[in-house]
Design a protein around this motif. Structure first.
Motif, PDB file in Angstrom:
ATOM      1  N   VAL A  57     105.864  24.790 130.619  1.00 62.60           N
ATOM      2  CA  VAL A  57     105.820  26.175 130.094  1.00 62.60           C
ATOM      3  C   VAL A  57     104.406  26.803 130.028  1.00 62.60           C
ATOM      4  CG1 VAL A  57     106.331  27.468 127.979  1.00 62.60           C
ATOM      5  CG2 VAL A  57     107.850  25.608 128.671  1.00 62.60           C
ATOM      6  N   ARG A  58     103.294  26.129 129.755  1.00 63.92           N
ATOM      7  CA  ARG A  58     102.237  26.894 129.544  1.00 63.92           C
ATOM      8  C   ARG A  58     101.549  27.066 131.215  1.00 63.92           C
ATOM      9  NH1 ARG A  58      97.074  24.921 130.944  1.00 63.92           N
ATOM     10  NH2 ARG A  58      98.032  23.152 131.712  1.00 63.92           N
TER      11      ARG A  58
ATOM     12  N   PRO B 157     102.212  35.848 136.070  1.00 66.65           N
ATOM     13  CA  PRO B 157     103.199  36.927 135.933  1.00 66.65           C
ATOM     14  C   PRO B 157     104.826  36.514 135.859  1.00 66.65           C
ATOM     15  CG  PRO B 157     101.544  37.628 137.585  1.00 66.65           C
ATOM     16  CD  PRO B 157     101.402  36.196 137.301  1.00 66.65           C
ATOM     17  N   GLY B 158     105.214  37.596 135.226  1.00 72.92           N
ATOM     18  CA  GLY B 158     106.850  37.126 134.970  1.00 72.92           C
ATOM     19  C   GLY B 158     107.571  36.850 136.256  1.00 72.92           C
ATOM     20  N   SER B 159     108.631  36.190 136.079  1.00 71.77           N
ATOM     21  CA  SER B 159     109.385  35.504 137.256  1.00 71.77           C
ATOM     22  C   SER B 159     109.982  36.676 138.257  1.00 71.77           C
ATOM     23  CB  SER B 159     110.514  34.551 136.635  1.00 71.77           C
ATOM     24  OG  SER B 159     111.215  35.668 136.005  1.00 71.77           O
ATOM     25  N   GLY B 160     110.100  37.815 137.840  1.00 74.21           N
ATOM     26  CA  GLY B 160     110.643  38.949 138.657  1.00 74.21           C
ATOM     27  C   GLY B 160     109.587  39.614 139.695  1.00 74.21           C
ATOM     28  N   LEU B 161     108.437  39.219 139.349  1.00 75.81           N
ATOM     29  CA  LEU B 161     107.258  39.973 140.218  1.00 75.81           C
ATOM     30  C   LEU B 161     107.084  40.011 141.630  1.00 75.81           C
ATOM     31  CD1 LEU B 161     104.844  40.571 137.280  1.00 75.81           C
ATOM     32  CD2 LEU B 161     106.505  41.998 137.799  1.00 75.81           C
TER      33      LEU B 161
ATOM     34  N   THR C 245     116.755  25.062 133.417  1.00 74.44           N
ATOM     35  CA  THR C 245     117.085  26.230 134.432  1.00 74.44           C
ATOM     36  C   THR C 245     115.934  27.092 134.545  1.00 74.44           C
ATOM     37  OG1 THR C 245     118.211  27.477 132.559  1.00 74.44           O
ATOM     38  CG2 THR C 245     119.515  25.961 133.850  1.00 74.44           C
ATOM     39  N   PRO C 246     115.809  27.855 135.349  1.00 74.91           N
ATOM     40  CA  PRO C 246     114.828  29.091 135.378  1.00 74.91           C
ATOM     41  C   PRO C 246     115.010  29.939 133.953  1.00 74.91           C
ATOM     42  CG  PRO C 246     115.695  28.757 137.571  1.00 74.91           C
ATOM     43  CD  PRO C 246     116.502  27.964 136.636  1.00 74.91           C
TER      44      PRO C 246
ATOM     45  N   ALA D 249     112.002  30.677 131.446  1.00 79.23           N
ATOM     46  CA  ALA D 249     111.770  32.226 131.201  1.00 79.23           C
ATOM     47  C   ALA D 249     111.682  32.402 129.855  1.00 79.23           C
ATOM     48  CB  ALA D 249     112.545  32.976 132.028  1.00 79.23           C
ATOM     49  N   ARG D 250     112.567  31.979 129.114  1.00 78.93           N
ATOM     50  CA  ARG D 250     112.965  32.053 127.411  1.00 78.93           C
ATOM     51  C   ARG D 250     111.691  31.362 126.768  1.00 78.93           C
ATOM     52  NH1 ARG D 250     117.862  33.239 125.345  1.00 78.93           N
ATOM     53  NH2 ARG D 250     118.775  32.007 126.956  1.00 78.93           N
ATOM     54  N   ALA D 251     111.232  30.076 127.216  1.00 85.16           N
ATOM     55  CA  ALA D 251     110.315  29.305 126.595  1.00 85.16           C
ATOM     56  C   ALA D 251     108.746  30.041 127.046  1.00 85.16           C
ATOM     57  CB  ALA D 251     110.210  27.775 127.253  1.00 85.16           C
ATOM     58  N   VAL D 252     108.742  30.558 128.310  1.00 88.81           N
ATOM     59  CA  VAL D 252     107.576  31.416 128.452  1.00 88.81           C
ATOM     60  C   VAL D 252     107.447  32.436 127.495  1.00 88.81           C
ATOM     61  CG1 VAL D 252     106.466  32.765 130.174  1.00 88.81           C
ATOM     62  CG2 VAL D 252     107.382  30.607 130.833  1.00 88.81           C
TER      63      VAL D 252
END
Length: 420
Positions: free
Chosen positions: A289-290, A296-300, A318-319, A323-326
């Motif tokens: 997570v760190r 950058p965010g997973s969608g960039l 899962t991704p 993403a929620r943990a990030v």
């Protein structure tokens, strides 16, 4: 040290400046060389080749035993190699022999250290010795010649001879020495003479009565103050940045290299400036997570999406979980991640005073559950650190995502969540 099976070549005719080895058995399921000098020979062949398709056919010829008896003399390796025609081709590999000066440097270096002599007697070549006189071939040092009509460089027959020669070198490095100009008996006799001369000189020096320099034990063991160490260099203000890693076929992924180098630099800088390791106490999931939160965010970008995917798979999540943990990590680090993942029952006190404070601020519709206060689309979670963390969800979906900035005041955390 490379395992040896000298019995395989026990019937070779052995003259000091000429050695002939019987045809080697077909090779199945193993490399042509396992020693570092045998592999250096193969690399010199492959780096010189102009047509790798011929190398492939040469390897196949060698593996199937198409190479007859191999004769090695100074500067030359010769054998007959069977091809597609009934009559085999006469094939040679030539290479430069060493000068007397080169051999003098090599033998003097070997005789100066008993461990080098022991290694040679055990059919091993120390790296330090090989570099003294350029024993190992380099690209362009091997010159092939064959009676076949193929004008490849090398042809498949010469390539097959080279690969089989690597097997000979793997078993006995003195074959390489013979190629460079000196036979085994000649080398060992020279080493024996040099070693005897050295031992005699040492005995003569000891018998001459010249005392060796000494230091009184009382002086050697007397306590004395040590010099103080110089002050350490000031740490840099920021960790260094790694270089750009290009995409190269067969090389590691540039994103993975950049991530590894960046993380190592940041971790070292923190340890240097604070004396603590920021990663040592994290679990594999927390560290994943760190790592993801530092990018950058997973969608960039495609590379960042790949990073999220790989980290999620490696930690059995899962991704979306990642993403929620990030989002939680960016909200408040390790404490915020614990708030996301660990509901708990807070004692009486600040949690009980939160609802009246929200009602007084005109937010009367929060319902409690453990350390959560929720409406249809808003939620506040009370952390073990005494801070309130904001969450949002689509109405009535229970799909909560961390938002806003943690605050010791639930009204303040809600205001940050609503952007007020």
């Amino acid at each position: 040290m490379t395992p040896r099976t000298p019995a395989r070549f026990a019937d070779s005719r052995h003259e000091d400046r000429r050695r002939t080895f019987p045809a080697l058995q077909p090779l199945e399921g193993e490399d042509f060389a396992s020693s570092w000098w045998g592999n250096a020979w193969v690399e010199a062949l492959e780096d010189t080749a102009l047509d790798h398709a011929r190398l492939t056919r040469g390897r196949a010829y060698a593996r199937r035993g198409h190479v007859d008896a191999i004769t090695v003399t100074p500067g030359r390796v010769m054998a007959y190699v069977h091809g597609t025609r009934p009559r085999p081709y006469r094939t040679e590999i030539r290479l430069r022999t060493l000068t007397d000066g080169d051999w003098g440097d090599f033998l003097a270096t070997a005789a100066a250290r008993p461990d080098h002599i022991a290694a040679l007697l055990d059919k091993d070549v120390p790296h330090a010795l090989a570099s003294v006189a350029d024993l190992l071939p380099t690209p362009g040092d091997l010159i092939p010649d064959c009676s076949c009509p193929d004008d490849g460089y090398p042809c498949k027959h010469a390539a097959a001879l080279c690969y089989q020669t690597a097997r000979l070198l793997d078993e006995d490095p003195f074959v390489l020495f013979l190629m460079r100009g000196r036979g085994e008996r000649e080398i060992l006799a020279d080493l024996s003479h040099r070693n005897a001369t050295r031992s005699a000189a040492e005995r003569t020096g000891a018998a001459s009565g010249t005392p060796a320099p000494t230091v009184p034990a009382s002086e050697a063991l007397a306590p004395r103050p040590l010099r103080s160490l110089p002050p350490p260099f000031a740490p840099p203000a920021h960790p260094g940045r790694p270089p750009a890693y290009p995409q190269t076929p067969g090389a590691p992924d540039p994103l993975a290299l950049d991530l590894l180098a960046t993380e190592a630099a940041a971790r070292a800088h923190t340890l240097l400036t604070t004396g603590t390791d920021p990663v040592a106490q994290l679990t594999q999931w927390q560290d994943a997570v760190r790592l993801a939160a530092a990018h950058p965010g997973s969608g960039l970008t495609a590379s960042t999406r790949a990073l999220y995917r790989d980290l999620a798979v490696a930690t059995d999540h899962t991704p979306t979980d990642l993403a929620r943990a990030v989002a939680a990590w960016r909200q408040g680090g390790l404490a915020a991640l614990a708030v996301l993942e660990e509901p708990w029952d807070p004692p009486a006190g600040p949690f009980d005073r939160a609802r009246p404070a929200l009602v007084a601020a005109d937010f009367p519709h929060f319902r409690p559950w453990r350390n959560h206060l929720s409406t249809r689309s808003l939620q506040l979670r009370f952390g073990r650190d005494g801070l309130w963390y904001g969450y949002e969800s689509d109405p009535d979906r229970e799909d909560w995502w961390p938002r806003g900035t943690p605050d010791a005041d639930p009204v303040g955390a809600l205001a940050a969540l609503l952007g007020r």
